[in-house]
Enzyme design. Structure first.
Site, PDB file in Angstrom:
ATOM      1  N   HIS A 189       0.828  -1.206   0.000  1.00 32.21           N
ATOM      2  CA  HIS A 189       0.000   0.000   0.000  1.00 32.21           C
ATOM      3  C   HIS A 189       0.856   1.248   0.000  1.00 32.21           C
ATOM      4  CE1 HIS A 189      -3.525  -2.441   1.671  1.00 32.21           C
ATOM      5  NE2 HIS A 189      -3.755  -2.125   0.420  1.00 32.21           N
ATOM      6  N   GLU A 432     -11.092  -5.118 -30.046  1.00 28.14           N
ATOM      7  CA  GLU A 432      -9.773  -5.633 -29.673  1.00 28.14           C
ATOM      8  C   GLU A 432      -9.628  -7.126 -29.973  1.00 28.14           C
ATOM      9  OE1 GLU A 432      -9.148  -4.809 -25.500  1.00 28.14           O
ATOM     10  OE2 GLU A 432     -11.184  -5.344 -24.950  1.00 28.14           O
ATOM     11  N   ASP A 456      -4.652  -5.486 -26.994  1.00 26.23           N
ATOM     12  CA  ASP A 456      -5.168  -6.841 -27.194  1.00 26.23           C
ATOM     13  C   ASP A 456      -5.277  -7.183 -28.672  1.00 26.23           C
ATOM     14  OD1 ASP A 456      -5.539  -8.150 -24.716  1.00 26.23           O
ATOM     15  OD2 ASP A 456      -7.078  -6.667 -24.237  1.00 26.23           O
ATOM     16  N   CYS A 503      -7.512   3.541 -28.146  1.00 24.50           N
ATOM     17  CA  CYS A 503      -7.134   3.713 -26.739  1.00 24.50           C
ATOM     18  C   CYS A 503      -6.057   2.747 -26.281  1.00 24.50           C
ATOM     19  CB  CYS A 503      -8.361   3.601 -25.834  1.00 24.50           C
ATOM     20  SG  CYS A 503      -9.082   1.962 -25.798  1.00 24.50           S
TER      21      CYS A 503
HETATM   22  C1  PEP Z   1      -6.270  -2.643 -25.161  1.00 26.13           C
HETATM   23  O1  PEP Z   1      -6.394  -3.866 -25.148  1.00 26.13           O
HETATM   24  O2  PEP Z   1      -5.683  -2.007 -26.060  1.00 26.13           O
HETATM   25  C2  PEP Z   1      -6.797  -1.835 -24.045  1.00 26.13           C
HETATM   26  C3  PEP Z   1      -6.804  -0.533 -24.100  1.00 26.13           C
HETATM   27  O3  PEP Z   1      -7.240  -2.496 -22.957  1.00 26.13           O
HETATM   28  P1  PEP Z   1      -6.292  -3.151 -21.850  1.00 26.13           P
HETATM   29  O4  PEP Z   1      -4.879  -2.695 -22.136  1.00 26.13           O
HETATM   30  O5  PEP Z   1      -6.796  -2.673 -20.552  1.00 26.13           O
HETATM   31  O6  PEP Z   1      -6.480  -4.602 -22.084  1.00 26.13           O
HETATM   32 MG    MG Z   2      -7.764  -4.817 -23.800  1.00 25.90          MG
END
Ligand code: PEP
Ligand code: MG
Length: 587
Positions: A189, A432, A456, A503
């Site tokens: 923590h 993804e 992913d 993202c």
């Molecule tokens: C991704 O898979 O690109 C994503 C943004 O999700 P995470 O990295 O949380 O799996």
């Molecule tokens: Mg992901």
């Protein structure tokens, strides 16, 4: 030089302040039976005072860092209510006629050594919690003085055997340059809190010291590499001062861009949002000029605790982010556990291929009660800002439909309870999984927006586990297959007239900017630490030239050819030297 564990990044150079260890002066005589009632009364009084104190600290910390981190103190309160811990203490008083403080000390020692024996980092960290709470209780029973940290001296590097969250909470971050602890781990923590406060922390040097560190000794704490220098030579200090100053200067230069719009030299605008792993990152994101939250990874809210967060607990956090995001959109992704993200209290089955297994939306659609609780919490927060919902790891139309059934149930529940929410809340999906790319036209009919999760997507398209170091060299975001997947997703979104953003970590890679320009993607969401760097590159990019480069990249046959071409283009755009385009803050 000593190699420890770098638990919070950054470099600190300064004098040590060694936190003294107070020794306990415990009574050793046994009590008479007639005194038992008095000992119990003292114990209960100590517990009450400790609880009040923890509540106070919790609220203080909530203000300072955020509601999520302050939950650490809920765990402390829970220990003071834990029947097993309390029975142990009461049993010692009752059966052995020992004083309350002796009973507390023996109970702490008992549980700490029991947890320490377990080969489990999590349990070891919990042992620290018990010690922390137990010592607080002891302090009240014994009237031991609280260690006072030097407040008006020069800023110092705090050195301690171990540092409890309660001790950390009293620190004024502007007085503490860095922290060095003998024991602890990255998941403690205290490490979580040091990171939240932006204080460099190195830990795990217990058996590596020839002699104890003294207050006043000059130290260098390198949280990036996990290194510690004791009384370093002038040359080393000079070198580290150089690195530290360079890091600061680069940060300051980029910081000037926080309020500047992300627009190319020839007028193409980008919207740069932030990916949040915790609430505290919102502050950094806003300071760096992020326009909203493109991905709130809610699974981090479920971690580092003993049970699933309640609807109220989640609502508080979502509402806080929604209210504090400057009216910008906040995309809250529903729970994405499984794969590399585990919860201690939710034992997922052992799987041959966890990334192909019981994960993300698959768990939500299986444990619909958990899913509905989360959706309800998000809906409640939607009354306080521009909130959107996003489902992770979608691979079929049925999944979106089934998820929406639960969402409608949550909405009906809201209506019944008479709670306000955004009835037109936007609901999007992550793209993804390759299947989602190939049916993107069908999924677009079911979704208000797409967000491409390249982390992913790359692993699934290339069949390269994103966690496997042995094949890390094969994990190529610029592989032609990935580029084609990106293109067909964006084309499907455009054809359906729905927004599409990116993202994954690729969004924070400056080299990819020409690809986004060529594809017509102008919404990117990235680590808060990447926003300014990417913005700087966008400001130095000519969109027409970049599109030509990207068009050429789409005809190339290998990942390395694409990467080389994009790297060369990035090099040609002027930017602050030292950035190489990749995002070192990948989660
Ligand atoms: C991704 O898979 O690109 C994503 C943004 O999700 P995470 O990295 O949380 O799996
Ligand atoms: Mg992901």
């Amino acid at each position: 030089m000593i190699q420890g564990i770098g638990a919070a990044i950054g470099i600190a150079i300064g004098k040590a302040f060694v936190l003294p260890h107070w020794e306990l002066d415990l009574p050793d005589s046994q009590m008479d039976a007639v005194d038992l009632a008095r000992e119990f009364e003292r114990l209960y009084e100590g517990i009450r005072t400790s609880k009040n104190e923890i509540e106070f600290i919790k609220n203080e910390f909530k203000e300072m860092v955020g509601p999520e981190e302050s939950q650490i103190f809920d765990a402390h309160l829970a220990i003071l209510e834990d029947p097993v811990f309390m029975n142990e203490i009461q049993g010692i008083i009752e059966r052995q006629y020992k004083a309350a403080e002796v009973a507390v000390k023996e109970a702490i020692d008992h549980f700490v050594s029991m947890f320490d024996l377990l080969d489990d980092e999590y349990m070891k960290e919990r042992a620290l919690d018990i010690k922390d709470v137990g010592n607080r209780l002891l302090k009240h029973l014994l009237g031991a003085p609280e260690v006072k940290l030097p407040a008006d001296t020069q800023p110092y590097i705090l050195v301690a055997k171990e540092l409890s969250p309660s001790q950390l909470v009293h620190l004024n971050p502007s007085h503490v340059l860095g922290i060095l602890t003998m024991t602890g781990g990255k998941t403690s923590h205290s490490a979580i809190m040091a990171r939240a406060l932006g204080i460099p922390l190195v830990t795990g040097i217990e058996n590596k010291l020839d002699k104890p560190i003294q207050t006043g000794e000059l130290l260098i704490v390198d949280g990036d590499e996990g290194l510690v220098y004791l009384e370093p030579e002038a040359l080393i200090v000079e070198r580290y001062e150089g690195i530290r100053d360079q890091q600061r200067k680069k940060k300051e230069q980029l910081q000037l861009l926080a309020a500047v719009e992300a627009v190319t030299k020839d007028g193409t605008y980008f919207n740069l949002a932030a990916n949040l792993n915790s609430v505290k990152e919102l502050d950094i994101a806003l300071r760096n000029g992020a326009q909203g939250v493109g991905l709130f990874r809610t699974e981090f809210l479920y971690m580092d605790r003993h049970d699933f967060p309640t609807e109220d607990e989640q609502y508080e956090v979502y509402r806080y982010v929604a209210e504090n995001a400057d009216q910008a959109p906040v995309v809250i992704r529903t729970l994405d556990i499984g794969g590399d993200k585990q919860l201690d209290y939710f034992s997922l089955p052992e799987e041959e291929n966890p990334f192909l297994g019981y994960r993300a939306i698959r768990i939500s659609l299986d444990r619909t009660e958990l899913f509905q609780t989360q959706l309800t919490a998000i809906l409640r927060a939607s009354a306080y800002g521009n909130v959107k919902i996003m489902y992770p790891m979608i691979s079929s139309v049925e999944e979106v439909k089934q998820a929406n059934v639960i969402l409608r149930r949550a909405m009906a529940d809201m209506e019944q309870r008479g709670l306000p929410y955004d009835a037109h809340i936007q609901v999007g999906i992550m793209i993804e999984v390759p299947a989602a790319v190939t049916i993107a036209d069908l999924l677009a009919e079911e979704s208000d927006f797409f967000s491409i999760g390249t982390n992913d997507l790359v692993q699934y398209v290339l069949a390269v586990d994103r966690m496997n170091e042995q094949i890390a060299h094969m994990y190529h975001p610029f592989h032609p297959a990935v580029l084609r997947m990106l293109r067909s997703t964006v084309e499907a979104a455009h054809a359906a007239g729905i927004p599409v953003s990116v993202c994954g970590e690729m969004a924070g890679d400056e080299r990819a900017i020409p690809l986004w320009l060529q594809l017509g993607v102008h919404d990117l969401s990235m680590s808060p630490q990447s926003v300014l760097r990417v913005k700087h590159r966008i400001l130095n990019t000519n969109a027409v030239e970049a599109k030509e480069e990207a068009a050429a990249c789409f005809t190339l046959r290998t990942s390395s050819a694409v990467e080389e071409r994009l790297s060369a283009f990035a090099e040609r755009s002027s930017y602050i030297k030292g950035n190489n385009g990749t995002d070192s803050t990948a989660s």
